[in-house]
Design a protein around this motif. Structure first.
Motif, mmCIF file in Angstrom:
data_model
loop_
_atom_site.group_PDB
_atom_site.id
_atom_site.type_symbol
_atom_site.label_atom_id
_atom_site.label_comp_id
_atom_site.label_asym_id
_atom_site.label_seq_id
_atom_site.Cartn_x
_atom_site.Cartn_y
_atom_site.Cartn_z
ATOM 1 N N UNK A 8 1.945 27.169 -16.344
ATOM 2 C CA UNK A 8 0.780 26.304 -16.460
ATOM 3 C C UNK A 8 0.302 25.901 -15.067
ATOM 4 N N UNK A 9 -0.576 26.728 -14.471
ATOM 5 C CA UNK A 9 -1.061 26.437 -13.127
ATOM 6 C C UNK A 9 -1.970 25.218 -13.088
ATOM 7 N N UNK A 10 -1.989 24.581 -11.954
ATOM 8 C CA UNK A 10 -2.920 23.481 -11.714
ATOM 9 C C UNK A 10 -4.338 24.046 -11.727
ATOM 10 N N UNK A 11 -5.200 23.625 -12.651
ATOM 11 C CA UNK A 11 -6.530 24.219 -12.768
ATOM 12 C C UNK A 11 -7.402 24.060 -11.530
ATOM 13 N N UNK A 12 -7.045 23.131 -10.643
ATOM 14 C CA UNK A 12 -7.869 22.916 -9.442
ATOM 15 C C UNK A 12 -7.334 23.643 -8.221
ATOM 16 N N UNK A 13 -6.147 24.196 -8.314
ATOM 17 C CA UNK A 13 -5.551 24.880 -7.168
ATOM 18 C C UNK A 13 -6.211 26.240 -6.958
ATOM 19 N N UNK A 14 -6.273 26.691 -5.697
ATOM 20 C CA UNK A 14 -6.900 27.970 -5.388
ATOM 21 C C UNK A 14 -6.062 29.151 -5.822
ATOM 22 N N UNK A 15 -4.819 29.197 -5.364
ATOM 23 C CA UNK A 15 -3.895 30.290 -5.699
ATOM 24 C C UNK A 15 -2.557 29.677 -6.111
ATOM 25 N N UNK A 119 6.121 26.236 -3.629
ATOM 26 C CA UNK A 119 4.960 25.546 -3.060
ATOM 27 C C UNK A 119 5.201 24.057 -2.837
ATOM 28 N N UNK A 120 5.983 23.435 -3.725
ATOM 29 C CA UNK A 120 6.212 21.991 -3.584
ATOM 30 C C UNK A 120 6.933 21.646 -2.288
ATOM 31 N N UNK A 121 7.659 22.638 -1.742
ATOM 32 C CA UNK A 121 8.402 22.391 -0.503
ATOM 33 C C UNK A 121 7.610 22.792 0.732
ATOM 34 N N UNK A 122 6.397 23.316 0.530
ATOM 35 C CA UNK A 122 5.585 23.792 1.648
ATOM 36 C C UNK A 122 4.480 22.798 1.973
ATOM 37 N N UNK A 123 4.184 22.599 3.251
ATOM 38 C CA UNK A 123 3.023 21.781 3.621
ATOM 39 C C UNK A 123 1.743 22.383 3.049
ATOM 40 N N UNK A 124 0.780 21.565 2.762
ATOM 41 C CA UNK A 124 -0.476 22.025 2.155
ATOM 42 C C UNK A 124 -1.155 23.094 3.008
ATOM 43 N N UNK A 125 -1.085 22.936 4.331
ATOM 44 C CA UNK A 125 -1.728 23.911 5.222
ATOM 45 C C UNK A 125 -1.067 25.285 5.109
ATOM 46 N N UNK A 126 0.256 25.304 4.957
ATOM 47 C CA UNK A 126 0.976 26.567 4.798
ATOM 48 C C UNK A 126 0.619 27.210 3.466
ATOM 49 N N UNK A 127 0.524 26.411 2.416
ATOM 50 C CA UNK A 127 0.129 26.940 1.107
ATOM 51 C C UNK A 127 -1.246 27.601 1.182
#
Length: 255
Positions: A8-15, A119-127
């Motif tokens: 169930x992906x976050x509908x607002x996330x890009x990838x 992804x939860x362990x990665x900074x937003x910029x890295x994601x």
């Protein structure tokens, strides 16, 4: 009995990526049809069905599913499965086909999928950076043709089902037509209209994708040739090379 695994992906996330092991009989479910999807198979084989069409996805291949695609996934044996869910605003700029399309995976896309799984362990910029690289890589992947078209015509569908269940059947088109109450000419025309392929080309494609499945699980060339109705192992090798550009042995080694 199959076991459903829900993503169930976050509908607002890009990838959004999911990566993990699925056992035989597990069925990835709840693919979000409002987003484009890319599914990859590693170290095994999976089958994809959409309406009457089928795709056989072996090790290190995947499938592009444009927004709105409703498919079922059958895990034929234990695999590493990866799913990329792409926001519509990003997917529409990739220049990808408007229909499900097989893709040849690369080590890079596999590594990105594994990395984004955390992804939860990665900074937003890295994601965001990893997501951008994933999009670029997906757009550049090769598109080998492993599509086995289906048909909405009951006569053609009946012949297809028969051949899939009995791939060794070397009956003529006239004999197959008689099985479903059609003339040879009518069945030939219907195959071309319904699939864009002659019945012989469709049968050759069917044998090829079934051969890939057999090679994936370690069947020997002589066994595959017999099961698929070839007159000899050399005839099978010739037909396989015609479809893939390599011999079955070369196919095994390039995996």
């Amino acid at each position: 009995m199959t076991k459903d695994i829900y993503f169930q992906p976050n509908p607002r996330a890009g990838v959004i990526a999911w990566s993990g092991v699925l056992e035989k009989g597990t069925r990835p479910a709840a693919q979000d049809t409002s987003r484009a999807q890319v599914l990859f198979c590693y170290d095994g084989l999976m089958r994809i069905e959409a309406d009457a069409d089928r795709w056989f996805i072996p090790d290190r291949f995947g499938i592009w599913l444009p927004q709105g695609s409703k498919v079922s996934v059958d895990v034929a044996q234990r695999i590493e499965f990866q799913s990329f869910s792409l926001h519509t605003r990003l997917a529409q700029h990739l220049g990808m086909p408007d229909r499900p399309t097989v893709l040849r995976a690369t080590p890079l896309i596999r590594g990105i999928g594994r990395r984004l799984m955390d992804a939860d362990a990665l900074p937003a910029a890295v994601q965001r950076r990893l997501g951008t690289v994933a999009l670029d890589e997906i757009a550049r992947l090769e598109h080998p043709d492993m599509h086995l078209p289906g048909s909405g015509d009951t006569r053609v569908s009946a012949v297809m089902s028969h051949l899939l269940a009995h791939p060794h059947d070397a009956s003529s088109l006239a004999t197959l037509a008689a099985r479903v109450g059609a003339s040879k000419r009518t069945l030939s025309r219907l195959f071309q209209t319904e699939t864009g392929m002659s019945w012989r080309a469709w049968r050759d494609r069917m044998r090829f994708v079934l051969a890939l499945e057999a090679l994936q699980i370690g069947r020997k060339t002589t066994e595959i040739a017999d099961r698929l109705g070839y007159s000899s192992p050399s005839a099978f090798v010739t037909a396989f090379r015609r479809q893939s550009g390599m011999t079955p042995t070369q196919w095994r080694h390039q995996r």
